[in-house]
Motif scaffolding. Structure first.
Motif, mmCIF file in Angstrom:
data_model
loop_
_atom_site.group_PDB
_atom_site.id
_atom_site.type_symbol
_atom_site.label_atom_id
_atom_site.label_comp_id
_atom_site.label_asym_id
_atom_site.label_seq_id
_atom_site.Cartn_x
_atom_site.Cartn_y
_atom_site.Cartn_z
ATOM 1 N N ILE A 101 0.849 -1.029 0.515
ATOM 2 C CA ILE A 101 0.144 -0.170 -0.438
ATOM 3 C C ILE A 101 1.141 1.267 0.064
ATOM 4 C CG2 ILE A 101 -1.423 1.417 0.621
ATOM 5 C CD1 ILE A 101 -2.389 -1.436 2.693
ATOM 6 N N ASP A 102 1.138 2.089 -1.301
ATOM 7 C CA ASP A 102 1.368 3.247 -1.101
ATOM 8 C C ASP A 102 0.694 4.946 -0.956
ATOM 9 O OD1 ASP A 102 3.885 4.774 -1.596
ATOM 10 O OD2 ASP A 102 3.151 5.263 -3.307
ATOM 11 N N LEU A 103 1.341 5.849 -0.315
ATOM 12 C CA LEU A 103 1.036 6.768 -0.218
ATOM 13 C C LEU A 103 1.326 7.918 -0.995
ATOM 14 C CD1 LEU A 103 -0.141 7.135 3.756
ATOM 15 C CD2 LEU A 103 -1.920 6.467 1.996
ATOM 16 N N SER A 104 1.822 7.319 -1.940
ATOM 17 C CA SER A 104 2.771 8.284 -2.532
ATOM 18 C C SER A 104 2.197 9.448 -3.641
ATOM 19 C CB SER A 104 4.048 8.085 -3.469
ATOM 20 O OG SER A 104 3.830 7.326 -4.600
ATOM 21 N N ASP B 293 -5.508 12.028 8.233
ATOM 22 C CA ASP B 293 -5.733 11.007 8.005
ATOM 23 C C ASP B 293 -5.564 10.500 6.974
ATOM 24 O OD1 ASP B 293 -8.087 9.020 8.002
ATOM 25 O OD2 ASP B 293 -9.564 9.562 5.818
ATOM 26 N N ARG B 294 -5.463 9.030 6.837
ATOM 27 C CA ARG B 294 -4.354 8.831 5.101
ATOM 28 C C ARG B 294 -5.309 8.069 4.322
ATOM 29 N NH1 ARG B 294 0.320 7.485 9.704
ATOM 30 N NH2 ARG B 294 0.564 9.471 9.411
ATOM 31 N N GLY B 295 -6.725 8.010 4.967
ATOM 32 C CA GLY B 295 -7.877 6.781 3.977
ATOM 33 C C GLY B 295 -7.431 5.546 3.972
ATOM 34 N N SER C 294 11.068 6.468 3.016
ATOM 35 C CA SER C 294 11.561 7.336 2.466
ATOM 36 C C SER C 294 9.665 8.350 2.789
ATOM 37 C CB SER C 294 12.247 8.614 1.133
ATOM 38 O OG SER C 294 11.484 7.800 0.330
ATOM 39 N N GLY C 295 8.828 7.195 2.204
ATOM 40 C CA GLY C 295 7.651 7.766 1.777
ATOM 41 C C GLY C 295 7.017 8.083 2.998
ATOM 42 N N ILE C 296 5.765 8.325 2.975
ATOM 43 C CA ILE C 296 4.418 9.205 3.943
ATOM 44 C C ILE C 296 4.320 6.803 4.716
ATOM 45 C CG2 ILE C 296 2.307 10.038 3.954
ATOM 46 C CD1 ILE C 296 2.135 11.526 1.913
ATOM 47 N N PRO C 297 4.538 7.764 5.772
ATOM 48 C CA PRO C 297 4.057 6.292 6.748
ATOM 49 C C PRO C 297 2.798 5.896 6.164
ATOM 50 C CG PRO C 297 4.075 8.163 8.262
ATOM 51 C CD PRO C 297 4.963 8.565 6.646
ATOM 52 N N VAL C 298 1.936 4.796 6.082
ATOM 53 C CA VAL C 298 0.841 4.170 5.988
ATOM 54 C C VAL C 298 -0.203 4.463 7.487
ATOM 55 C CG1 VAL C 298 -0.193 2.339 5.526
ATOM 56 C CG2 VAL C 298 1.611 2.549 4.444
ATOM 57 N N VAL D 126 0.857 2.765 16.339
ATOM 58 C CA VAL D 126 0.191 1.463 15.764
ATOM 59 C C VAL D 126 1.507 0.437 15.090
ATOM 60 C CG1 VAL D 126 -1.261 1.225 13.667
ATOM 61 C CG2 VAL D 126 -1.857 2.807 14.928
ATOM 62 N N LYS D 127 2.456 0.978 14.663
ATOM 63 C CA LYS D 127 3.238 0.314 14.085
ATOM 64 C C LYS D 127 4.254 -0.559 15.244
ATOM 65 C CE LYS D 127 5.075 2.826 9.930
ATOM 66 N NZ LYS D 127 5.978 3.764 9.974
ATOM 67 N N VAL D 128 4.110 -0.015 15.683
ATOM 68 C CA VAL D 128 4.649 -0.827 17.725
ATOM 69 C C VAL D 128 4.197 -1.648 17.661
ATOM 70 C CG1 VAL D 128 5.354 -0.897 20.084
ATOM 71 C CG2 VAL D 128 5.918 1.044 18.158
#
Length: 564
Positions: free
Chosen positions: A298-301, A503-505, A343-347, A352-354
């Motif tokens: 899943i990419d947020l670029s 919000d990243r959707g 380097s991209g926007i974190p999903v 939450v990652k932890v």
């Protein structure tokens, strides 16, 4: 029935609904109609859902009602995830590889099952004490008569009484607050339990609560278990995570579904809903599920989240969606790359990652056989449930009735194990396991063991090890001490939809991000959470009182973000 279920709450008499950690009534919200209204120009907007398990299907079903078009990516060739009624060869009779017991406290589950899908047939699951039960503990045979709270043994009766006294002491204040409708008092009590037990294992909590128990009594309690395989392998879990079974009534009055849980999953897919246009449609009629489509990234670029997946031919595809629901186990989320930096926007946020990296997932194994007859019903001396400290751990004789079982065959769950007891079996194939299990069961009941002959030989031995199942890598989430804070971050992740600027959707769902790991209720409730987040993200008007209105500060679990 088990030592836990004997003191489980009767929450049906209370108007305070929901799990103890949320106190939110999903049934009241869902039964009022579509979760949101979507402007007509947005009808047909595609929304990506990764995973066709219970949470993904529930989210898709509710989003279809408001006019969205779910696109469900499923890596396997079937729907349902760990709600999986696996059929024996050349037969309609099945083995429940995943979810198989359903407590009456599962409000949203029962609402969909009964009122939405009309699946009302059920009966009591053959837990210990519900049917003639026999224990085999340290090479001793101990009978457990039907309807008795504990086995016919002085040691186990004393253990049961001590456990009931301790656990009732914790449950009684909660019950009084529930019955008096004192929400503030209920919160105060549960917060005090969080503060007291959040960093203790279940073993440590029992040690402290019943200080006169010796190591031998703790070992016996571990062998007796909660009706499916013993507490010993779960002693390392957080005390609160096990006590939630009592607080939420999940071990109380567990039900058996003669038609199989996969039937409910199929209803989510095939049952029609009324669209905002007035037309009828189903997820099936829109071909919502893309089978054998494994999402790899899943990419947020881009302006919208971009999903990358590989189809059954090995071809890679990319598509942008305004919103994405990730409804897969946390270990699969980690494999998907949700925890990685770069380097991209974190999903997702770092907390939450932890949580995804660290939350514990339980191993579990099952082995079933189909027998020609329900032999255990022919002899009243036969046990219908066996609990042992040997390799099988839990044995269940399952009486599937006609018309679901036209040949009137028997189904025996010969072994149900968790954690280390499951790991012990991974190097054995199914024939080796069956041989070991029969040998152990013969010490409990030689006559019962003699009947454990698969009807069609090897083909009628069905085995699953969830730890090595692709896409799952475990059976269900079970917190370790100190991990409630991680679960808190995961559960409320869907509320990022309330902050348009950040919000990243992308919204997480599944029983692994719920307060009910391993229970259908957890999967369904988080599916509704994520569906509401998507509706808001698309520009819809979400009904008042939705899960988005839940208070994330209802309790304090010691999460890092709240520390000074």
């Amino acid at each position: 029935m088990s030592l836990l279920s004997n003191i489980a709450p009767n929450t049906s008499a209370s108007s305070i609904k929901g799990m103890i950690d949320t106190l939110y009534d999903y049934v009241d919200f869902i039964k009022q109609g579509p979760i949101a209204s979507l402007p007509q120009p947005l009808w047909g907007t595609e929304v990506a859902i990764i995973g066709a398990g219970a949470s993904g299907l529930a989210a898709a079903y509710e989003l279809l009602k408001i006019g969205a078009q779910p696109v469900v990516f499923e890596a396997s060739n079937r729907l349902g995830g760990r709600a999986y009624s696996h059929k024996f060869p050349n037969s309609d009779i099945f083995a429940e590889f995943g979810a198989m017991r359903f407590p009456l406290s599962g409000g949203l589950f029962l609402f969909y099952l009964n009122q939405v899908f009309g699946l009302t047939e059920r009966g009591p699951f053959p837990d210990p004490g519900q049917v003639p039960t026999r224990l085999y503990y340290e090479n001793r045979i101990i009978d457990w008569p039907t309807g008795e709270s504990t086995p016919k043994d002085a040691k186990f009766r004393a253990i049961g009484q001590a456990w009931s006294q301790f656990s009732n002491g914790l449950w009684q204040p909660l019950q009084e607050a529930w019955q008096s409708q004192d929400r503030d008092r209920l919160r105060q009590i549960w917060q005090s339990y969080i503060d007291r037990y959040k960093n203790l294992t279940f073993y440590e909590g029992v040690r402290q609560g019943i200080p006169h128990w010796t190591d031998e009594e703790l070992n016996a309690f571990g062998a007796l278990g909660i009706g499916s395989g013993g507490f010993g392998p779960l002693y390392s879990a957080n005390f609160l995570e096990i006590f939630r079974l009592i607080a939420n009534g999940w071990e109380n009055q567990q039900q058996f579904l003669p038609f199989g849980i996969s039937t409910m999953m199929e209803r989510f897919y095939h049952q029609s809903v009324t669209l905002p246009s007035g037309e009828s449609a189903s997820l099936a009629s829109t071909e919502a599920i893309r089978y054998r489509s494994q999402v790899t990234a899943i990419d947020l670029s881009q302006e919208q989240p971009q999903v990358t997946w590989r189809d059954s031919q090995g071809t890679t595809h990319h598509q942008c969606f305004p919103a994405v629901i990730v409804a897969i186990p946390t270990r699969a989320m980690e494999r998907l790359g949700l925890t990685l930096g770069g380097s991209g926007i974190p999903v997702v946020d770092e907390a939450v990652k932890v949580a995804i990296r660290n939350l514990h997932t339980t191993n579990s194994s099952k082995l079933f056989i189909r027998t020609k007859t329900k032999f255990w019903l022919d002899d009243p001396t036969f046990p219908q449930n066996i609990q042992t400290d040997e390799l099988p751990r839990g044995v269940y004789a399952l009486d599937y009735p006609r018309p679901y079982n036209p040949e009137d065959n028997g189904v025996i769950l010969i072994s149900y194990t968790w954690e280390d007891d499951s790991s012990k079996l991974l190097a054995l194939d199914k024939q080796e396991r069956l041989q070991c299990f029969r040998q152990a069961i013969a010490n409990v009941s030689p006559e019962f063991a003699e009947h454990l002959q698969p009807l069609q030989g090897e083909d009628d031995i069905l085995c699953v090890d969830w730890e090595v199942e692709s896409g799952y890598q475990g059976a269900f989430k079970l917190q370790y001490p100190g991990q409630d804070a991680h679960l808190h971050a995961l559960y409320y992740q869907f509320q990022t939809a309330l902050s348009p600027e950040s919000d990243r959707g992308i919204y997480l769902a599944g029983d692994g991000v719920s307060w009910a790991g391993g229970w259908m209720e957890g999967a369904l409730t988080t599916g509704i959470n994520s569906a509401c987040a998507v509706a808001l993200r698309l520009g819809g008007r979400v009904r008042p009182g939705s899960p988005l209105s839940q208070n994330p500060n209802l309790y304090h679990y010691g999460d890092r973000s709240s520390e000074p």
